[in-house]
Design a protein around this motif. Sequence first.
Motif, PDB file in Angstrom:
ATOM      1  N   ILE A  74      52.900  34.019  27.905  1.00 25.99           N
ATOM      2  CA  ILE A  74      52.243  34.156  29.218  1.00 25.99           C
ATOM      3  C   ILE A  74      51.368  32.951  29.591  1.00 25.99           C
ATOM      4  CG2 ILE A  74      52.238  36.675  29.437  1.00 25.99           C
ATOM      5  CD1 ILE A  74      49.470  36.754  28.184  1.00 25.99           C
ATOM      6  N   PHE A  78      48.531  31.173  33.263  1.00 19.98           N
ATOM      7  CA  PHE A  78      47.104  30.828  33.239  1.00 19.98           C
ATOM      8  C   PHE A  78      46.842  29.340  33.471  1.00 19.98           C
ATOM      9  CE2 PHE A  78      47.365  34.924  31.298  1.00 19.98           C
ATOM     10  CZ  PHE A  78      46.204  35.557  31.684  1.00 19.98           C
ATOM     11  N   ALA A  81      44.663  28.635  36.485  1.00 24.79           N
ATOM     12  CA  ALA A  81      43.564  29.599  36.672  1.00 24.79           C
ATOM     13  C   ALA A  81      42.193  28.957  36.461  1.00 24.79           C
ATOM     14  CB  ALA A  81      43.744  30.762  35.708  1.00 24.79           C
ATOM     15  N   ASP A  82      41.206  29.524  37.139  1.00 22.11           N
ATOM     16  CA  ASP A  82      39.804  29.132  36.954  1.00 22.11           C
ATOM     17  C   ASP A  82      39.255  29.993  35.807  1.00 22.11           C
ATOM     18  OD1 ASP A  82      37.072  28.831  37.024  1.00 22.11           O
ATOM     19  OD2 ASP A  82      36.903  29.013  39.201  1.00 22.11           O
ATOM     20  N   ARG A  85      35.545  31.344  35.946  1.00 24.27           N
ATOM     21  CA  ARG A  85      35.400  32.486  36.842  1.00 24.27           C
ATOM     22  C   ARG A  85      36.073  33.737  36.256  1.00 24.27           C
ATOM     23  NH1 ARG A  85      34.685  33.987  42.293  1.00 24.27           N
ATOM     24  NH2 ARG A  85      35.923  35.843  42.677  1.00 24.27           N
ATOM     25  N   THR A  89      34.093  37.218  35.738  1.00 25.42           N
ATOM     26  CA  THR A  89      34.415  38.416  36.506  1.00 25.42           C
ATOM     27  C   THR A  89      35.052  39.505  35.624  1.00 25.42           C
ATOM     28  OG1 THR A  89      36.453  37.327  37.219  1.00 25.42           O
ATOM     29  CG2 THR A  89      34.600  37.291  38.756  1.00 25.42           C
ATOM     30  N   GLN A  93      33.801  43.247  35.128  1.00 25.81           N
ATOM     31  CA  GLN A  93      34.690  44.384  35.404  1.00 25.81           C
ATOM     32  C   GLN A  93      34.755  45.337  34.215  1.00 25.81           C
ATOM     33  OE1 GLN A  93      38.872  43.536  35.502  1.00 25.81           O
ATOM     34  NE2 GLN A  93      39.275  45.019  37.136  1.00 25.81           N
ATOM     35  N   PHE A  94      34.937  44.801  33.007  1.00 22.90           N
ATOM     36  CA  PHE A  94      35.006  45.665  31.822  1.00 22.90           C
ATOM     37  C   PHE A  94      33.676  46.385  31.604  1.00 22.90           C
ATOM     38  CE2 PHE A  94      38.695  43.443  29.289  1.00 22.90           C
ATOM     39  CZ  PHE A  94      39.565  43.780  30.302  1.00 22.90           C
ATOM     40  N   GLY A 106      33.905  40.407  41.519  1.00 19.22           N
ATOM     41  CA  GLY A 106      35.162  39.683  41.729  1.00 19.22           C
ATOM     42  C   GLY A 106      36.033  40.310  42.810  1.00 19.22           C
ATOM     43  N   MET A 109      42.229  43.766  42.532  1.00 18.99           N
ATOM     44  CA  MET A 109      43.309  43.401  41.614  1.00 18.99           C
ATOM     45  C   MET A 109      44.544  42.858  42.347  1.00 18.99           C
ATOM     46  SD  MET A 109      42.136  43.593  38.613  1.00 18.99           S
ATOM     47  CE  MET A 109      40.713  42.904  39.414  1.00 18.99           C
ATOM     48  N   ASP A 122      54.666  40.936  31.071  1.00 15.82           N
ATOM     49  CA  ASP A 122      53.425  40.142  31.067  1.00 15.82           C
ATOM     50  C   ASP A 122      52.226  41.064  30.847  1.00 15.82           C
ATOM     51  OD1 ASP A 122      54.863  37.810  31.781  1.00 15.82           O
ATOM     52  OD2 ASP A 122      54.798  38.403  33.893  1.00 15.82           O
ATOM     53  N   LEU A 126      49.570  41.027  27.661  1.00 16.46           N
ATOM     54  CA  LEU A 126      48.117  40.921  27.835  1.00 16.46           C
ATOM     55  C   LEU A 126      47.398  42.083  27.145  1.00 16.46           C
ATOM     56  CD1 LEU A 126      46.035  39.641  30.691  1.00 16.46           C
ATOM     57  CD2 LEU A 126      45.656  42.022  30.060  1.00 16.46           C
ATOM     58  N   LEU A 151      42.812  50.946  32.430  1.00 22.75           N
ATOM     59  CA  LEU A 151      43.539  49.759  32.897  1.00 22.75           C
ATOM     60  C   LEU A 151      45.009  50.063  33.217  1.00 22.75           C
ATOM     61  CD1 LEU A 151      42.229  46.945  30.489  1.00 22.75           C
ATOM     62  CD2 LEU A 151      41.266  47.726  32.666  1.00 22.75           C
ATOM     63  N   MET A 154      46.441  50.364  36.690  1.00 25.47           N
ATOM     64  CA  MET A 154      46.302  49.188  37.561  1.00 25.47           C
ATOM     65  C   MET A 154      47.586  48.360  37.593  1.00 25.47           C
ATOM     66  SD  MET A 154      42.564  47.689  36.693  1.00 25.47           S
ATOM     67  CE  MET A 154      41.174  48.777  36.447  1.00 25.47           C
TER      68      MET A 154
END
Length: 161
Positions: A74, A78, A81-82, A85, A89, A93-94, A106, A109, A122, A126, A151, A154
């Motif tokens: 995967i 990424f 990706a930032d 951040r 975030t 969230q967690f 943030g 989703m 993917d 994760l 999760l 989601m």
Amino acid sequence: MTAFRLPILAFVLLAAGSPAFAAEQPVDPYVVSDANAGTTPIQGDAVYKAFHGREGVARIVSDLVDRNVDDPRISDIFKAADLERLKRTLTEQFCYILGGPVSYTGRDMTAAHKDQGLQTSDFNFLVENLQWAMDKEGVPFRDQNRLLAKLAPMKRTMVER
Ligand code: HEM
């Protein structure tokens, strides 16, 4: 514009205009809300404590993101990706979902994963990496499963097939 809309507009502009931390990249405007976390928090603080609070969650998230970046299955997703951040975030969230006294600032989703072309595989990779990070932190299995249960639903908001 009615009076009550002004503070909302100010908040949106604040959220979008300047990154929360200097190292972060700006993102398109969005309304900041805990509802963006995509689920409701677990009641009580027992599960949050089992994750060793905000510091434990931050360690798990840091390990998770680093492992995703190094995971050839995967890692490509990424590349752009930032990561600063993302770690901030995702920690918020967690913590929020685990019942901690933390707000999520943030994006929702759907917006966060737009155009990534995520697939079920993917998502599963994760989750595997998250389980590894939670094991490393010494989170008991039953508490790991409380987070994973929040999760799992989601997936449908971010996976395309
Ligand atoms: C339930 C599972 C997931 C959760 C809770 C989650 C959560 C998040 C959060 C909180 C953000 C940052 C939002 C923001 O910047 O405002 C984010 C961004 C991101 N997520 Fe996820 N994510 C999940 C699944 C995945 C999967 C399966 C992948 C890919 C394998 C992924 C890849 C990314 C990437 C690359 C970004 C950064 C996007 C950018 O910098 O623009 N996420 N995710």
